[in-house]
Enzyme design. Structure first.
Site, PDB file in Angstrom:
ATOM      1  CE1 TYR A   1     -47.990 -26.632  62.275  1.00  0.00           C
ATOM      2  CE2 TYR A   1     -48.541 -24.346  62.744  1.00  0.00           C
ATOM      3  CZ  TYR A   1     -48.777 -25.519  62.036  1.00  0.00           C
ATOM      4  OH  TYR A   1     -49.787 -25.554  61.101  1.00  0.00           O
TER       5      TYR A   1
ATOM      6  CB  ILE B   1     -55.252 -30.244  54.330  1.00  0.00           C
ATOM      7  CG1 ILE B   1     -55.995 -29.061  54.955  1.00  0.00           C
ATOM      8  CG2 ILE B   1     -54.570 -29.860  53.016  1.00  0.00           C
ATOM      9  CD1 ILE B   1     -55.091 -27.935  55.457  1.00  0.00           C
TER      10      ILE B   1
ATOM     11  CE  LYS C   1     -53.380 -17.306  60.988  1.00  0.00           C
ATOM     12  NZ  LYS C   1     -53.167 -16.430  62.136  1.00  0.00           N
TER      13      LYS C   1
HETATM   14  P1  NAP Z   1     -54.692 -33.222  60.558  1.00  0.00           P
HETATM   15  O1  NAP Z   1     -56.158 -33.043  60.542  1.00  0.00           O
HETATM   16  O2  NAP Z   1     -54.043 -33.536  61.857  1.00  0.00           O
HETATM   17  O3  NAP Z   1     -54.273 -34.348  59.505  1.00  0.00           O
HETATM   18  C1  NAP Z   1     -52.902 -34.634  59.342  1.00  0.00           C
HETATM   19  C2  NAP Z   1     -52.667 -36.096  59.112  1.00  0.00           C
HETATM   20  O4  NAP Z   1     -51.235 -36.262  59.046  1.00  0.00           O
HETATM   21  C3  NAP Z   1     -53.140 -36.997  60.255  1.00  0.00           C
HETATM   22  O5  NAP Z   1     -53.684 -38.199  59.740  1.00  0.00           O
HETATM   23  C4  NAP Z   1     -51.842 -37.285  61.023  1.00  0.00           C
HETATM   24  O6  NAP Z   1     -51.866 -38.502  61.736  1.00  0.00           O
HETATM   25  C5  NAP Z   1     -50.838 -37.332  59.895  1.00  0.00           C
HETATM   26  N1  NAP Z   1     -49.468 -37.075  60.320  1.00  0.00           N
HETATM   27  C6  NAP Z   1     -49.016 -36.187  61.221  1.00  0.00           C
HETATM   28  N2  NAP Z   1     -47.681 -36.225  61.316  1.00  0.00           N
HETATM   29  C7  NAP Z   1     -47.279 -37.195  60.461  1.00  0.00           C
HETATM   30  C8  NAP Z   1     -46.010 -37.697  60.079  1.00  0.00           C
HETATM   31  N3  NAP Z   1     -44.880 -37.245  60.643  1.00  0.00           N
HETATM   32  N4  NAP Z   1     -45.955 -38.667  59.137  1.00  0.00           N
HETATM   33  C9  NAP Z   1     -47.076 -39.124  58.540  1.00  0.00           C
HETATM   34  N5  NAP Z   1     -48.305 -38.690  58.862  1.00  0.00           N
HETATM   35  C10 NAP Z   1     -48.408 -37.729  59.806  1.00  0.00           C
HETATM   36  O7  NAP Z   1     -53.963 -31.897  60.004  1.00  0.00           O
HETATM   37  P2  NAP Z   1     -54.463 -30.786  58.940  1.00  0.00           P
HETATM   38  O8  NAP Z   1     -55.179 -29.723  59.677  1.00  0.00           O
HETATM   39  O9  NAP Z   1     -55.091 -31.451  57.777  1.00  0.00           O
HETATM   40  O10 NAP Z   1     -53.043 -30.177  58.539  1.00  0.00           O
HETATM   41  C11 NAP Z   1     -52.353 -30.574  57.366  1.00  0.00           C
HETATM   42  C12 NAP Z   1     -51.287 -29.528  57.068  1.00  0.00           C
HETATM   43  O11 NAP Z   1     -51.921 -28.243  56.903  1.00  0.00           O
HETATM   44  C13 NAP Z   1     -50.234 -29.350  58.169  1.00  0.00           C
HETATM   45  O12 NAP Z   1     -48.971 -29.159  57.582  1.00  0.00           O
HETATM   46  C14 NAP Z   1     -50.666 -28.072  58.861  1.00  0.00           C
HETATM   47  O13 NAP Z   1     -49.588 -27.396  59.423  1.00  0.00           O
HETATM   48  C15 NAP Z   1     -51.257 -27.293  57.700  1.00  0.00           C
HETATM   49  N6  NAP Z   1     -52.194 -26.238  58.139  1.00  0.00           N
HETATM   50  C16 NAP Z   1     -53.436 -26.551  58.591  1.00  0.00           C
HETATM   51  C17 NAP Z   1     -54.296 -25.522  58.996  1.00  0.00           C
HETATM   52  C18 NAP Z   1     -55.698 -25.782  59.470  1.00  0.00           C
HETATM   53  O14 NAP Z   1     -56.422 -24.813  59.746  1.00  0.00           O
HETATM   54  N7  NAP Z   1     -56.138 -27.029  59.585  1.00  0.00           N
HETATM   55  C19 NAP Z   1     -53.857 -24.191  58.954  1.00  0.00           C
HETATM   56  C20 NAP Z   1     -52.582 -23.932  58.506  1.00  0.00           C
HETATM   57  C21 NAP Z   1     -51.749 -24.958  58.090  1.00  0.00           C
HETATM   58  P3  NAP Z   1     -52.069 -38.440  63.353  1.00  0.00           P
HETATM   59  O15 NAP Z   1     -53.387 -37.753  63.574  1.00  0.00           O
HETATM   60  O16 NAP Z   1     -52.022 -39.872  63.761  1.00  0.00           O
HETATM   61  O17 NAP Z   1     -50.897 -37.640  63.862  1.00  0.00           O
END
Ligand code: NAP
Length: 256
Positions: A152, A19, A140
């Site tokens: 989380y 995202i 959500k």
């Molecule tokens: P993602 O694919 O894991 O991408 C997140 C990025 O953030 C990765 O590059 C990760 O690096 C980096 N990261 C993690 N912790 C970090 C930190 N403390 N400092 C700096 N960088 C950090 O995650 P995503 O699915 O895009 O999720 C992004 C946000 O959306 C999150 O807050 C998540 O809770 C929320 N969300 C996502 C979904 C979904 O369906 N994907 C649903 C609900 C909410 P590493 O991989 O090296 O850790």
């Protein structure tokens, strides 16, 4: 619609993948300047190339307050301004009541929540100057629960509460604060999670079938579109809101 994000400097935690990367790319397309705070080097490099170097990568994993302080300092050194923050970095790390312990719970809340505060706190003087906008990415699961992931979910719920709290505190400075709530978005984090099931493809189809609008996941750039709108002056009278971008998954009748 011109979002007037040209040359706006926006901090994006976790901006190299999923995202966060979609927000960074969308911002670049609007002429804005993302500051990608994320340890992932190769993915960030690709975004910097996409931006023709009109972007900054800070390879920092946000854990302690000093990490966010350094990110803000380096941004101000390079650009002299901050126009917005997207608090986005996080991971659904499966620390529950049964499958966890107090230390793991505290660690999970800390790594999913505290840097949202840290980044907002250290950016505040710059945001006051720019009358900037803060967007918190929650989940959500904060309103539905998921089971087995107390840390989380506690962090995600607190992010929604802080969105209202900061919106109230920052009214005098014309700084707007909103939350975007995704449900099911196919990102690297989601891929890891789905692969933990014995039959990932079957599980994915089962989830898709339950998403009312289009029987499909939300695309990361559909989340990004809402985030960019909330960062822009086009949302100038929107603050303290929780915006669900989820194809109706959280609120519509699952029987639909
Ligand atoms: P993602 O694919 O894991 O991408 C997140 C990025 O953030 C990765 O590059 C990760 O690096 C980096 N990261 C993690 N912790 C970090 C930190 N403390 N400092 C700096 N960088 C950090 O995650 P995503 O699915 O895009 O999720 C992004 C946000 O959306 C999150 O807050 C998540 O809770 C929320 N969300 C996502 C979904 C979904 O369906 N994907 C649903 C609900 C909410 P590493 O991989 O090296 O850790």
């Amino acid at each position: 619609m011109n979002l007037s994000l040209n040359q706006k400097v926006i901090l994006i935690s976790g901006g190299a993948k999923g995202i966060g990367a979609a927000v960074a790319k969308g911002l670049i397309e609007e002429g804005g300047i993302p500051v990608i705070i994320d340890p992932s080097g190769e993915e960030a490099r690709q975004i910097i190339d996409f931006a023709n170097n009109q972007a900054l990568h800070l390879p920092i994993r946000l854990i302690r307050a000093a990490d966010a302080s350094r990110a803000v300092e380096e941004t101000l050194k390079k650009f002299g301004r901050i126009d917005g923050i997207v608090n986005n970095a996080g991971s659904n790390d499966g620390v529950g009541l049964e499958n966890g312990n107090p230390e793991a719970f505290e660690n999970s809340v800390s790594k999913n929540l505290f840097h949202y505060y840290h980044l907002a706190h250290y950016s505040l003087p710059a945001l006051k100057n720019s009358q900037g906008s803060i967007v918190n990415i929650s989940s959500k699961t904060a309103v539905t629960g998921q089971g087995g992931t107390s840390g989380y979910v506690a962090a995600k719920g607190a992010q929604l509460a802080l969105t209202r709290e900061w919106a109230a505190e920052l009214l005098p400075y014309q700084i707007r604060v909103n939350a975007v709530i995704p449900a099911e978005v196919y990102t690297p984090m989601y891929e890891n999670w789905i692969q933990s099931f014995p039959n990932p493809e079957e599980k994915l189809e089962e989830i898709n079938r339950k998403i009312p609008l289009g029987k499909r996941m939300t695309h990361a750039d559909e989340i990004a579109a809402m985030v960019l709108f909330l960062l822009s002056s086009k949302s100038s009278h929107i603050t303290g809101q929780h915006l669900f971008v989820d194809g109706g998954y959280t609120h519509l009748d699952r029987a639909l």
